[in-house]
Design a protein around this motif. Structure first.
Motif, short mmCIF file in Angstrom:
data_model
loop_
_atom_site.label_atom_id
_atom_site.label_comp_id
_atom_site.label_asym_id
_atom_site.label_seq_id
_atom_site.Cartn_x
_atom_site.Cartn_y
_atom_site.Cartn_z
N LEU A 324 0.84 -1.20 0.00
CA LEU A 324 0.00 0.00 0.00
C LEU A 324 0.88 1.25 0.00
O LEU A 324 0.62 2.20 -0.75
CB LEU A 324 -0.93 0.01 1.22
CG LEU A 324 -1.78 1.27 1.36
CD1 LEU A 324 -2.81 1.35 0.25
CD2 LEU A 324 -2.46 1.34 2.72
N GLN A 328 0.96 4.23 -2.71
CA GLN A 328 0.69 5.64 -2.37
C GLN A 328 1.83 6.54 -2.84
O GLN A 328 1.61 7.70 -3.18
CB GLN A 328 0.46 5.77 -0.86
CG GLN A 328 -0.87 5.14 -0.44
CD GLN A 328 -1.09 5.15 1.06
OE1 GLN A 328 -0.16 5.27 1.84
NE2 GLN A 328 -2.35 4.99 1.48
N GLU A 331 1.09 7.27 -6.27
CA GLU A 331 0.05 8.31 -6.31
C GLU A 331 0.69 9.69 -6.17
O GLU A 331 0.38 10.61 -6.93
CB GLU A 331 -0.96 8.11 -5.18
CG GLU A 331 -1.89 6.93 -5.34
CD GLU A 331 -2.88 6.79 -4.18
OE1 GLU A 331 -3.87 6.08 -4.35
OE2 GLU A 331 -2.63 7.39 -3.11
N ARG A 338 -4.73 14.69 -1.39
CA ARG A 338 -5.93 14.19 -0.71
C ARG A 338 -6.65 15.36 -0.06
O ARG A 338 -6.31 15.77 1.04
CB ARG A 338 -5.55 13.17 0.35
CG ARG A 338 -4.97 11.91 -0.20
CD ARG A 338 -4.49 10.97 0.88
NE ARG A 338 -3.61 9.97 0.30
CZ ARG A 338 -4.03 8.90 -0.35
NH1 ARG A 338 -5.31 8.66 -0.47
NH2 ARG A 338 -3.17 8.05 -0.87
N ARG A 341 -12.71 13.53 0.12
CA ARG A 341 -13.01 12.11 0.02
C ARG A 341 -13.80 11.85 -1.26
O ARG A 341 -14.78 12.52 -1.54
CB ARG A 341 -13.81 11.64 1.22
CG ARG A 341 -13.90 10.14 1.22
CD ARG A 341 -14.52 9.56 2.46
NE ARG A 341 -14.33 8.12 2.46
CZ ARG A 341 -15.26 7.26 2.85
NH1 ARG A 341 -16.40 7.69 3.30
NH2 ARG A 341 -15.02 5.97 2.79
N ARG A 345 -9.14 13.16 -8.65
CA ARG A 345 -7.74 12.89 -8.36
C ARG A 345 -6.98 12.56 -9.63
O ARG A 345 -7.55 11.98 -10.56
CB ARG A 345 -7.58 11.79 -7.31
CG ARG A 345 -7.98 10.40 -7.68
CD ARG A 345 -9.38 9.96 -7.27
NE ARG A 345 -9.94 10.47 -6.04
CZ ARG A 345 -9.94 9.79 -4.89
NH1 ARG A 345 -9.41 8.60 -4.82
NH2 ARG A 345 -10.50 10.32 -3.83
N ASP A 348 -5.44 7.42 -8.35
CA ASP A 348 -5.83 6.68 -7.16
C ASP A 348 -5.39 5.25 -7.39
O ASP A 348 -5.67 4.66 -8.43
CB ASP A 348 -7.36 6.75 -6.99
CG ASP A 348 -7.82 6.13 -5.69
OD1 ASP A 348 -7.09 6.23 -4.70
OD2 ASP A 348 -8.92 5.57 -5.67
N ASP A 350 -5.74 1.77 -5.40
CA ASP A 350 -6.29 1.06 -4.25
C ASP A 350 -5.81 -0.38 -4.27
O ASP A 350 -5.69 -1.00 -5.33
CB ASP A 350 -7.82 1.07 -4.28
CG ASP A 350 -8.38 2.42 -3.87
OD1 ASP A 350 -7.65 3.19 -3.23
OD2 ASP A 350 -9.54 2.70 -4.21
N LEU A 351 -5.55 -0.88 -3.09
CA LEU A 351 -5.19 -2.30 -2.95
C LEU A 351 -6.50 -3.06 -2.73
O LEU A 351 -7.11 -2.96 -1.66
CB LEU A 351 -4.22 -2.46 -1.77
CG LEU A 351 -3.71 -3.85 -1.41
CD1 LEU A 351 -3.28 -4.62 -2.64
CD2 LEU A 351 -2.56 -3.73 -0.44
N LEU A 366 -8.44 -5.25 3.98
CA LEU A 366 -8.36 -6.18 2.86
C LEU A 366 -9.40 -7.28 2.99
O LEU A 366 -9.58 -7.81 4.09
CB LEU A 366 -6.96 -6.81 2.80
CG LEU A 366 -5.87 -5.85 2.34
CD1 LEU A 366 -4.50 -6.45 2.59
CD2 LEU A 366 -6.05 -5.52 0.87
N HIS A 368 -10.39 -4.65 -0.18
CA HIS A 368 -10.88 -3.27 -0.10
C HIS A 368 -12.38 -3.30 0.18
O HIS A 368 -13.15 -3.98 -0.51
CB HIS A 368 -10.63 -2.55 -1.42
CG HIS A 368 -10.83 -1.07 -1.34
ND1 HIS A 368 -12.08 -0.50 -1.22
CD2 HIS A 368 -9.95 -0.03 -1.34
CE1 HIS A 368 -11.96 0.82 -1.16
NE2 HIS A 368 -10.68 1.12 -1.24
N ARG A 370 -14.90 -1.47 -0.21
CA ARG A 370 -15.93 -1.00 -1.14
C ARG A 370 -15.79 -1.61 -2.54
O ARG A 370 -16.59 -1.33 -3.42
CB ARG A 370 -15.91 0.53 -1.22
CG ARG A 370 -16.47 1.19 0.03
CD ARG A 370 -16.17 2.66 0.14
NE ARG A 370 -14.78 2.95 0.41
CZ ARG A 370 -14.17 2.79 1.59
NH1 ARG A 370 -14.86 2.35 2.61
NH2 ARG A 370 -12.89 3.05 1.73
#
Ligand SMILES: Nc1ncnc2c1ncn2[C@@H]1O[C@H](COP(=O)(O)OP(=O)(O)OP(=O)(O)O)[C@@H](O)[C@H]1O
Ligand SMILES: Nc1nc2c(c(=O)[nH]1)N=C(CO)CN2
Length: 718
Positions: A324, A328, A331, A338, A341, A345, A348, A350-351, A366, A368, A370
């Motif tokens: 992660l 980042q 990113e 950031r 929310r 961006r 992004d 995401d893991l 983990l 993720h 969502r």
């Protein structure tokens, strides 16, 4: 005594058993607040499978396992830090018993006779068998878990107990892995993360190895093995190196497949994503294996420009938290700020998933949390790996989840070969729909976005949006004249029926994907162009690409979304920017709940060939560590003893039934960890730069099936 449920030893003969039953204590485990507060009776039976002959031969307790110690350990788990599920209690007992080196397998039965059940009943019990291959998924003694921090009950402080070592299985020797993935041989110390991590499932390669404390009887058992000779006192034993307790900090013993989701909606999204793929592939200890098609997706969240999204399948030897962190950094390299929310961006990352690890900490969850409801992740993921399965609570076959995700209608199109050179050079054609808003090639050095340019010189452009100005402070809103001529949608030339297996399928009434001022060329309803035709300006209508595969888990084509304007290509007017992102869309029939399907277990490798990795892996058996220990043989005192020969009778002839014989324990056989090979070769979209992302040199890796998270979801056996 019966060996009906015996565990075979290394020589195939049934192992001996030490049975301990009826260990009873008051515990505070349970989902309900009353259970936590008041406690209730728990009873445990354990069967240790081990070879006791050496101990018998030497008549030495040190050569076997003291049932008294085991009883205390089991008792400690029963009275220890509360957990929600009786399953977790059993798993933990299995872990403490397997911490005794001679034990090769353990059966655990936990009774909860006072469980809060509204009807008369005798008992509730959970029965598990764990062994050196099928290790417990929780550490023997609980970390501070999220569940343990609940406020709905008292918290009997978990005893500050030693952490026995889980003896991991003999690792399967992996085929040589190409650089830059460096093999990680041991648990190197790393900065321990927050110890709040809740482990719900840990694949065997992440079996938690924790430092034994010298005062522990359990730890001594492990350390002393084989415990024959007296150990002379060492002058100054070096202090044991700290070993991370948190699975999010533990490097895997072999490369793990992980899934990364990329998104971008300001700057030059396509250029950013392309560069990000390269940057991610350069992370030491990580290799990009597959790159998904590029999806243009309506933004989920605050009103903002459409996103471009893609998914990467990677293999890594980095611990999850380090992975992660590395993502980042990528990113940041691309000007990520950031400030809002779910806001716009530049990049992004995401893991989404890390092997089959299910874990939760403040800084990393983990899988993720969502991902399961995000078509902008699931659709590209299912494209690149149609059989992928999302683990964790609410997980399931990715293709199925993708078809029903609330934002599925916002997936505008997919571009298959977006990483290739053609994808950028073909981008400069003028776009008829934007003709009244003339574009000029964006000058990267024009200073329009100095902050971004400094950090990422290849991010000079603004992304043409659905008419919204990018509200982010990191990239100033661009004058329309500054907008670049957009993202091309290179048409996939692959004819239907080829390895790609796709064909263009325009939803009825036109593609319904465009924005009136969008610079991605799309065909509104009634437009003359047919899918695949190139217009005079050189733009090719790229409709939504839908798979033609019929067999599950093929896409379910999205049902048309009623649009108030009946002009679904006008995204702004249709309200894409303001829709409630996670409410089911009208027109989507409720999908049946996901039933576990045997064929959906995680695939062994991301490849296109039939996977040999699904065959049993011989390296797991026999386990040399458990072969008869040379120190115990030959034992002259016992040979020759004709009365004890031949030995072959055990297990091959009907066994005498003893008076104390227990009924055959209803242990469920442990299913094989792999899954049968897929019946059909799955087409995947290979990374379009094979020289940059060679998918070679990796040993097929067998996933552990993703067990359900024991401490999440609705209680089944409170
Ligand atoms: N699996 C994960 N992948 C990425 N970040 C995660 C994950 N789990 C927790 N986080 C945490 O979430 C924080 C916010 O991440 P980010 O800024 O990417 O969120 P977001 O993209 O706005 O929203 P979302 O998390 O819904 O994608 C990160 O700093 C990270 O510590
Ligand atoms: N379509 C789309 N919407 C989003 C995305 C994204 O990548 N794509 N990322 C978000 C925060 O991670 C919020 N919303």
């Amino acid at each position: 005594m019966t060996f009906a449920d015996a565990v075979p030893g290394p020589d195939g003969r049934p192992l001996d058993q030490i049975r301990l039953s009826g260990v009873t204590a008051t515990g505070h485990h349970g989902v309900l607040a009353e259970e936590r507060a008041e406690g209730q009776t728990f009873r445990a039976d354990v069967v240790l499978h081990l070879d006791t002959q050496a101990a018998a031969g030497s008549d030495d307790l040190a050569a076997t396992v003291s049932y008294a110690d085991v009883a205390e350990d089991v008792h400690d788990v029963l009275t220890g830090a509360p957990v929600d599920l009786v399953e977790t209690v059993a798993e933990r007992i299995a872990a403490v018993v397997l911490a005794y080196a001679p034990v090769q397998a353990v059966d655990v039965r936990v009774h909860k006779p006072q469980a809060p059940i509204a009807v008369p009943f005798d008992d509730v019990e959970i029965v598990v068998r764990r062994d050196r291959e099928h290790l417990p998924v929780v550490p023997p003694h609980p970390q501070r878990t999220v569940a343990a921090e609940r406020e709905d009950g008292p918290e009997p402080a978990p005893a500050a107990e030693p952490q026995p070592v889980l003896v991991p299985p003999t690792p399967v020797p992996a085929a040589p892995v190409e650089a830059p993935v460096a093999p990680v041989a041991d648990l190197s110390p790393s900065v321990p993360g927050p110890d709040e991590t809740m482990i719900s499932a840990v694949p065997s390669q992440f079996a938690v190895a924790t430092a034994p404390e010298p005062a522990s009887s359990s730890a001594q058992e492990v350390e002393a093995e084989p415990a024959q000779a007296e150990v002379p006192p060492a002058p100054e034993p070096p202090a044991p190196e700290p070993v991370p307790h948190d699975p999010l900090d533990v490097p895997p013993s072999e490369p793990v497949e992980a899934v990364l989701a990329l998104g971008s909606n300001i700057g030059d999204p396509q250029g950013t994503l392309r560069a990000a793929v390269t940057d991610i592939d350069r992370i030491p200890g990580l290799q990009v294996m597959e790159v998904s098609p590029l999806a243009r997706t309506a933004a989920v969240g605050p009103e903002q420009p459409d996103f471009l999204n893609a998914v990467l399948l990677v293999r890594t030897t980095l611990p999850p938290r380090d992975l992660l962190g590395a993502c980042q950094e990528v990113e940041l390299l691309h000007g990520r700020v950031r400030d809002e929310r779910w806001g716009p961006r530049t990049l992004d990352v995401d893991l989404v998933q890390y092997g089959s690890l299910v874990a939760s900490a403040d800084d990393l969850e983990l899988p993720h949390p969502r991902a399961r409801e995000r078509a902008f992740v699931l659709v590209p993921w299912a494209e690149v790996d149609p059989e992928a399965v999302l683990g964790g609570l609410g997980g399931g076959p990715v293709a199925q989840l993708a078809a029903t995700a609330p934002d599925r209608p916002g997936i505008r199109w997919l571009a298959l070969d977006w990483l290739t050179e053609a994808a950028t050079t073909g981008a400069v054609a003028a776009q008829p729909q934007a003709a009244e808003q003339p574009h000029h090639d964006h000058d990267a050095s024009s200073g329009a976005q100095p902050a971004v340019e400094e950090a990422a010189p290849h991010l000079p452009t603004g992304y043409p949006s659905a008419g919204h100005e990018a509200p982010s402070s990191e990239v100033p809103a661009m004058d329309r004249d500054q907008m670049p001529p957009s993202i091309p949608v290179p048409r996939q030339e692959t004819p239907p029926g080829t390895a790609q297996g796709y064909e263009a399928a325009a939803p009825e009434g036109g593609v319904g994907t465009g924005h009136e001022d969008a610079m991605v060329h799309e065909v509104p309803a009634g437009h003359d162009e047919a899918p695949g035709q190139t217009d005079e300006a050189g733009w090719t209508y790229e409709p939504e690409i839908l798979p033609t595969r019929q067999e599950p888990p093929a896409f379910v084509p999205a049902a048309p979304v009623p649009s108030p304007s009946a002009q679904p290509d006008h995204a702004d007017q249709a309200g894409y920017g303001t829709q409630q992102p996670y409410e089911p869309q009208p027109g989507y029939a409720p999908q049946p709940a996901y039933e576990p399907q045997p064929g959906y277990e995680p695939r062994a490798v991301y490849g296109t060939e039939p996977q040999p990795a699904y065959e049993p892996q011989p390296a797991y058996e026999p386990q040399p560590a458990y072969e008869p220990q040379p120190a115990y043989e030959p034992q002259p005192a016992y040979e020759p003893q004709p009365a004890y020969e031949p030995r072959a009778v055990y297990g091959t002839q009907p066994q005498p039934v003893f008076a104390d014989q227990q009924p055959a324990a209803p242990y469920v056989p442990v299913p094989p960890a792999g899954r049968p090979p897929s019946s059909a070769e799955q087409p995947t979209i290979p990374a379009p730069q094979p020289q940059a992302y060679p998918a070679q040199g990796f040993a097929p890796q067998q996933h552990a099936p993703v067990p359900p998270a024991p401490d999440a979801g609705p209680p089944r056996h409170p």
